[in-house]
Design a protein around this motif. Structure first.
Motif, PDB file in Angstrom:
ATOM      1  N   ASP A 144       4.098 -26.688 -16.818  1.00 17.35           N
ATOM      2  CA  ASP A 144       3.431 -27.352 -15.704  1.00 17.35           C
ATOM      3  C   ASP A 144       4.380 -27.254 -14.503  1.00 17.35           C
ATOM      4  N   LYS A 145       3.841 -27.314 -13.301  1.00 20.06           N
ATOM      5  CA  LYS A 145       4.703 -27.180 -12.117  1.00 20.06           C
ATOM      6  C   LYS A 145       5.227 -28.532 -11.641  1.00 20.06           C
ATOM      7  N   THR A 146       4.317 -29.371 -11.180  1.00 22.23           N
ATOM      8  CA  THR A 146       4.720 -30.613 -10.530  1.00 22.23           C
ATOM      9  C   THR A 146       5.327 -31.591 -11.522  1.00 22.23           C
ATOM     10  N   GLY A 147       6.561 -31.992 -11.260  1.00 25.42           N
ATOM     11  CA  GLY A 147       7.237 -32.943 -12.122  1.00 25.42           C
ATOM     12  C   GLY A 147       7.943 -32.299 -13.298  1.00 25.42           C
ATOM     13  N   THR A 148       7.717 -30.996 -13.503  1.00 26.27           N
ATOM     14  CA  THR A 148       8.362 -30.290 -14.605  1.00 26.27           C
ATOM     15  C   THR A 148       9.344 -29.258 -14.047  1.00 26.27           C
ATOM     16  N   LEU A 149       8.822 -28.276 -13.331  1.00 22.29           N
ATOM     17  CA  LEU A 149       9.700 -27.327 -12.650  1.00 22.29           C
ATOM     18  C   LEU A 149      10.191 -27.882 -11.314  1.00 22.29           C
ATOM     19  N   THR A 150       9.411 -28.805 -10.740  1.00 24.02           N
ATOM     20  CA  THR A 150       9.814 -29.454  -9.491  1.00 24.02           C
ATOM     21  C   THR A 150      10.167 -30.911  -9.776  1.00 24.02           C
ATOM     22  N   VAL A 151      10.745 -31.577  -8.774  1.00 27.13           N
ATOM     23  CA  VAL A 151      11.162 -32.966  -8.984  1.00 27.13           C
ATOM     24  C   VAL A 151       9.968 -33.912  -9.090  1.00 27.13           C
ATOM     25  N   GLY A 152       8.780 -33.446  -8.641  1.00 26.81           N
ATOM     26  CA  GLY A 152       7.571 -34.236  -8.833  1.00 26.81           C
ATOM     27  C   GLY A 152       7.257 -35.204  -7.706  1.00 26.81           C
ATOM     28  N   ARG A 153       8.038 -35.164  -6.661  1.00 24.06           N
ATOM     29  CA  ARG A 153       7.751 -36.043  -5.511  1.00 24.06           C
ATOM     30  C   ARG A 153       8.160 -35.308  -4.233  1.00 24.06           C
ATOM     31  N   PRO A 154       7.401 -35.494  -3.158  1.00 26.04           N
ATOM     32  CA  PRO A 154       7.714 -34.795  -1.911  1.00 26.04           C
ATOM     33  C   PRO A 154       8.968 -35.359  -1.250  1.00 26.04           C
ATOM     34  N   VAL A 155       9.700 -34.474  -0.589  1.00 26.55           N
ATOM     35  CA  VAL A 155      10.884 -34.892   0.167  1.00 26.55           C
ATOM     36  C   VAL A 155      10.868 -34.185   1.522  1.00 26.55           C
ATOM     37  N   VAL A 156      11.489 -34.801   2.507  1.00 25.60           N
ATOM     38  CA  VAL A 156      11.597 -34.192   3.836  1.00 25.60           C
ATOM     39  C   VAL A 156      12.668 -33.116   3.769  1.00 25.60           C
ATOM     40  N   THR A 157      12.282 -31.876   4.088  1.00 19.65           N
ATOM     41  CA  THR A 157      13.223 -30.759   3.989  1.00 19.65           C
ATOM     42  C   THR A 157      13.670 -30.234   5.354  1.00 19.65           C
ATOM     43  N   LEU A 203       7.220 -16.391 -20.282  1.00 20.98           N
ATOM     44  CA  LEU A 203       7.096 -17.657 -19.554  1.00 20.98           C
ATOM     45  C   LEU A 203       5.935 -17.598 -18.578  1.00 20.98           C
ATOM     46  N   ARG A 204       5.192 -18.706 -18.481  1.00 24.79           N
ATOM     47  CA  ARG A 204       4.055 -18.816 -17.570  1.00 24.79           C
ATOM     48  C   ARG A 204       4.092 -20.168 -16.853  1.00 24.79           C
ATOM     49  N   ILE A 205       3.397 -20.237 -15.727  1.00 23.34           N
ATOM     50  CA  ILE A 205       3.211 -21.507 -15.016  1.00 23.34           C
ATOM     51  C   ILE A 205       1.724 -21.800 -14.962  1.00 23.34           C
ATOM     52  N   MET A 206       1.356 -23.032 -15.286  1.00 23.90           N
ATOM     53  CA  MET A 206      -0.039 -23.471 -15.234  1.00 23.90           C
ATOM     54  C   MET A 206      -0.068 -24.813 -14.516  1.00 23.90           C
ATOM     55  N   SER A 207      -0.736 -24.857 -13.355  1.00 22.84           N
ATOM     56  CA  SER A 207      -0.669 -26.057 -12.523  1.00 22.84           C
ATOM     57  C   SER A 207      -2.028 -26.403 -11.928  1.00 22.84           C
ATOM     58  N   GLY A 208      -2.189 -27.671 -11.629  1.00 25.02           N
ATOM     59  CA  GLY A 208      -3.390 -28.119 -10.933  1.00 25.02           C
ATOM     60  C   GLY A 208      -3.225 -28.054  -9.429  1.00 25.02           C
ATOM     61  N   ASP A 209      -2.051 -27.614  -8.961  1.00 29.38           N
ATOM     62  CA  ASP A 209      -1.754 -27.586  -7.529  1.00 29.38           C
ATOM     63  C   ASP A 209      -2.426 -26.394  -6.854  1.00 29.38           C
ATOM     64  N   ARG A 210      -2.281 -26.353  -5.516  1.00 32.67           N
ATOM     65  CA  ARG A 210      -2.881 -25.280  -4.716  1.00 32.67           C
ATOM     66  C   ARG A 210      -2.254 -23.922  -5.022  1.00 32.67           C
ATOM     67  N   GLN A 231       0.757 -12.452 -12.247  1.00 29.67           N
ATOM     68  CA  GLN A 231      -0.199 -12.533 -13.354  1.00 29.67           C
ATOM     69  C   GLN A 231       0.185 -13.603 -14.374  1.00 29.67           C
ATOM     70  N   LEU A 232       1.398 -14.135 -14.251  1.00 31.40           N
ATOM     71  CA  LEU A 232       1.844 -15.194 -15.154  1.00 31.40           C
ATOM     72  C   LEU A 232       1.679 -16.576 -14.543  1.00 31.40           C
ATOM     73  N   LEU A 233       0.973 -16.642 -13.391  1.00 30.22           N
ATOM     74  CA  LEU A 233       0.784 -17.905 -12.687  1.00 30.22           C
ATOM     75  C   LEU A 233      -0.694 -18.309 -12.690  1.00 30.22           C
ATOM     76  N   ASN A 234      -0.939 -19.599 -12.869  1.00 29.37           N
ATOM     77  CA  ASN A 234      -2.304 -20.138 -12.807  1.00 29.37           C
ATOM     78  C   ASN A 234      -2.285 -21.415 -11.984  1.00 29.37           C
ATOM     79  N   TRP A 235      -3.284 -21.599 -11.139  1.00 29.20           N
ATOM     80  CA  TRP A 235      -3.300 -22.734 -10.223  1.00 29.20           C
ATOM     81  C   TRP A 235      -4.668 -23.420 -10.241  1.00 29.20           C
ATOM     82  N   GLN A 236      -4.694 -24.584  -9.636  1.00 25.99           N
ATOM     83  CA  GLN A 236      -5.917 -25.397  -9.545  1.00 25.99           C
ATOM     84  C   GLN A 236      -6.593 -25.547 -10.919  1.00 25.99           C
TER      85      GLN A 236
END
Length: 774
Positions: free
Chosen positions: A463-476, A612-619, A635-640
């Motif tokens: 999963d992407k959000t909260g797994t590969l990423t920190v899971g919360r938005p930050v000001v960059t 390895l693959r990524i499967m996310s509900g994100d955009r 081809q190893l990425l899936n979104w929404q």
């Protein structure tokens, strides 16, 4: 789905079971448990001497189950749900020779037997020790003293048709003793007399078991050390702010305790007062300490480093995070790996086969072998035993004078060299060591079957959000402003009462810069657009929101900025405009950041050979950007992906090998449960952790490749142990039965057989212990 999940609706019970010595015992205990009407599932751990059972009806008590086990020769009781049951074992670990008598008695038997032989041969001048009455007395003491427990257990198992290692040893030593006794009382029968053999047999068996117990204790030491993390005493703070030291078990939820610097935290609680650093590495493997201030949840077993804390008790005893971790590890050790089923089935039938081989060996050498090869009666003392020339009290197997004497020797050797213990220990020793080592690092495998599955994973889906990423938005980034602090202060002051994730990111940045917030008036949120209002000391309406909303409100900026912001939006980042009336003050770029260790973990997994693959509900844009940064092909990425979409995707991939799913959120729970191996990040939701097979308690992805590496090493150790156990028996049993005797004059005497039998068990345990250092 073939993988079995533990059902939480059923009552799970742990029993401590005594009397188990080998794989045959394990099978007997499991059969006895499953024969009970109220038992739906049972799994037995030979190393920890425990049985894990699930009841069909949790309202019924377990007394009948315990009684059934006791009647079969396996006394049992319900296991406590705390660390107290490990206290005696920890004391023994601190003083390994506390039970010295378990070693001293068999050593004394061996020494006396050897001295008796030397006296008999005239090597030393103690005539009384060289007589048959002395050897007969020593053998009698050995059988009905230290050997009595073995004889009782072996006899009880035999009459219950559940033969065990004690049964084999018991038959061997009693046969040798009765044969010798008959020869002593009725010399005319012409049978050999070898009272030293029961003594030597029991001596080696008892020493082997002592050493095996010491080695087996070390296999479960990690779990025992976890149990010892919870202190026994706590400093209770009463209503008059007086401190009283009491037992942790006497604490009540809602009470307050004081935790001094250097003390371990005895309960799960919430910090009310104070500030300190908390070492959480013992539970999660995290190297960096946690900063605990008011409102922070802390767990039992963690270490308070440098400040005094006042803590409110939330959970005690079996409800604490530490106790739940211990319980999960115990379940993991109880649940078998599928590879163990073969060993248990073989070990369960093994004793019958050995008894049959022993009978066949006896009949063959008594009636057939000595006629086919009469020379064996003159050469049977060569090879793996020493011989001497004493007729009546000759060493068992040396210079056998009759077919009957040789037949008895070889049949007993078959009984005592057989080792179902090694087969029974081959897998659970490794599972105990691996799961204990994993728990110390904050990785919770929920069963031996999970370890085996983890070693055979072909593909891993993240999963992407909260797994590969920190899971919360930050000001960059901040754009179009010369005063970065002022811009963030204005935005945070307006967003102060909002619950939107972007508001949280802005407020977090303001806190990071220690910026005081301005008082806000007349604020109003417009869903999907932003928030506006007035701030103390600033003239005009302040707006914080989307670019489109700012434009619609009359705020404008140059075309170059428009193109740049459009490019940022395309790659999935969020853009927040801050304006006062019609004037643009600045732009904030907000994004969910990749975890610091994500790239390192991903690269390690690729080196291990998984797809390895990524499967996310994100955009789409956000997933493509994260995938590109981590080196994923498109081809190893899936979104929404909705939860049901994730399930369909998993089902389609199952034709291409075993699949692991790594996630942390509620929407990941169905996929975690459906995959061959569900892995939950410990910072995620509770339902995700409950649905997973492997839980990483810390906030680090490095645990994923490391846990897979440990699982593969564990499976290699299991295969090595099974090879050693099967190989030992396949080689040793024919030699003990005399297969090398006609041509080479080689056989195994029972004492050597007993020594090798003990050595085989110790070998598989020590091999498992190497996991601790690898």
């Amino acid at each position: 789905m073939s993988r079995r999940k533990i059902r939480s609706s059923n009552k799970s019970v742990f029993l401590t079971v005594e009397g188990m010595k080998c794989g045959g015992c394990v099978l007997s205990v499991e059969k006895t448990l499953l024969a009970q009407d109220n038992v739906e599932y049972a799994s037995v751990n030979l190393i920890e001497r425990t049985a894990f059972i699930e009841l069909k009806n949790h309202t019924e008590d377990i007394e009948e189950i315990i009684k059934a086990l006791t009647n079969k020769g396996f006394p049992a009781q319900e296991k406590k749900q705390s660390g107290s049951e490990y206290e005696n074992e920890i004391d023994q670990a601190k003083n390994p020779w506390k039970q010295w008598n378990k070693l001293l008695i068999p050593l004394s038997l061996l020494v006396l037997s050897i001295i008796g032989h030397l006296a008999e041969g005239g090597e030393i001048n103690i005539p009384v020790l060289g007589t048959l009455p002395f050897h007969a007395s020593l053998a009698t003491f050995a059988l009905f003293g230290p050997g009595l427990t073995i004889l009782k257990n072996g006899f009880k198992s035999a009459i219950n048709f559940t033969p065990t290692m004690d049964t084999l040893v018991g038959i061997g030593v009693v046969s040798a003793y009765l044969t010798s006794l008959s020869s002593l009382i009725w010399p005319s029968v012409g049978w050999p007399c070898f009272f030293n053999e029961p003594v030597m047999l029991l001596g080696f068996v008892l020493i082997g078991r002592f050493l095996e117990e010491r080695a087996r204790f070390r296999t479960g030491q990690a779990l025992k050390e976890l149990a010892q993390l919870q202190p026994n005493k706590a400093r209770l703070l009463n209503n008059e702010n007086q401190i009283k030291e009491i037992r942790v078990g006497a604490l009540q939820v809602g009470e307050k305790i004081e935790v001094l610097a250097g003390d371990r935290i005895p309960i799960d609680g919430i910090v009310l007062e104070g500030r300190s650093s908390i070492d959480i590495s013992s539970l999660t493997g995290e190297p960096l300490p946690l900063t605990a201030t008011s409102g922070q949840e802390i767990s039992a077993g963690t270490l308070n480093l440098d400040g005094t804390l006042i803590v409110q008790v939330n959970r005690i005893g079996a409800e604490t995070a530490l106790a739940r971790i211990i319980r999960l590890v115990e379940q993991a050790q109880a649940r078998k790996a599928p590879i163990q089923s073969l060993a248990d089935q073989v070990a369960g039938k093994f004793c019958y086969g050995v008894v049959a081989l022993s009978i066949f060996t006896f009949i063959f050498w008594w009636q057939i072998g000595s006629n086919l090869w009469p020379e064996v009666l003159n050469s049977s003392g060569q090879g793996l035993i020493n011989s001497h020339e004493h007729m009546l009290h000759s060493s068992f197997g040396s210079e056998a004078q009759t077919p009957l004497g040789l037949a008895i020797q070889l049949s007993i050797a078959v009984l005592v060299i057989a080792c179902p213990c090694a087969l029974g220990l081959a897998t659970p020793t490794v599972i105990s060591v691996a799961s204990g080592k994993a728990a110390q690092k904050g990785w919770l495998f929920k069963g031996g079957d999970v370890l085996e599955k983890a070693a055979s994973i072909d593909q891993i889906i993240f999963d992407k959000t909260g797994t590969l990423t920190v899971g919360r938005p930050v000001v960059t980034e901040t754009l179009l402003t010369t005063d970065k602090d002022k811009l963030i202060q204005i935005a945070a002051s307006i967003e102060n009462n909002s619950r939107h994730p972007i508001a949280y990111a802005i407020l977090q940045k303001a806190e990071e810069f220690n910026l005081p917030l301005l008082k806000a008036f007349n604020t109003k949120s417009i869903p999907g657009k932003g928030i506006f209002g007035e701030l103390e000391g600033i003239k005009g309406i302040v707006r914080v929101g989307t670019i489109e909303w700012a434009r619609n409100e009359g705020v404008s900026w140059n075309k170059k900025t428009d193109l740049y912001l459009e490019s940022i939006t395309k790659i999935g980042k969020s853009v927040v405009s801050i304006s006062i009336d019609k004037e643009l003050t600045g732009i904030l770029i907000i994004d969910d950041q990749i975890r610091n260790d994500a790239k390192f973990a991903i690269n390690l997994l690729r080196k291990q050979g998984q797809i390895l693959r990524i499967m996310s509900g994100d955009r789409r844009e956000a997933v493509l950007r994260i995938g590109n940064e981590l080196g994923f092909e498109s081809q190893l990425l899936n979104w929404q992906q909705l939860p049901e979409d994730k399930l369909k995707y998993l089902e389609n991939l199952k034709n291409y090998g075993n699949i692991a799913m790594v996630g942390d959120g509620i929407n990941d729970a169905p996929a975690l449960a459906s995959s061959d191996l569900g892995i939950a990040i410990g910072t995620g939701t509770e339902i995700a952790q409950d649905s997973a097979d492997l839980v990483l308690l810390g906030d680090s992805l490095e645990g994923v490749p490391q846990a897979f590496s440990l699982a593969k090493r564990a499976m290699n150790k299991i295969k090595q142990n099974l090879f050693l156990a099967f190989g030992y028996n396949i080689i040793a049993l024919p030699i003990a039965a005399g297969i090398l005797l006609p041509r080479f004059g080689i056989l195994l005497s029972p004492p050597i057989a007993a020594f090798l039998m003990a050595l085989s068990s110790i070998t598989v345990v020590i091999n498992a212990l190497y996991l601790k250092t690898s």
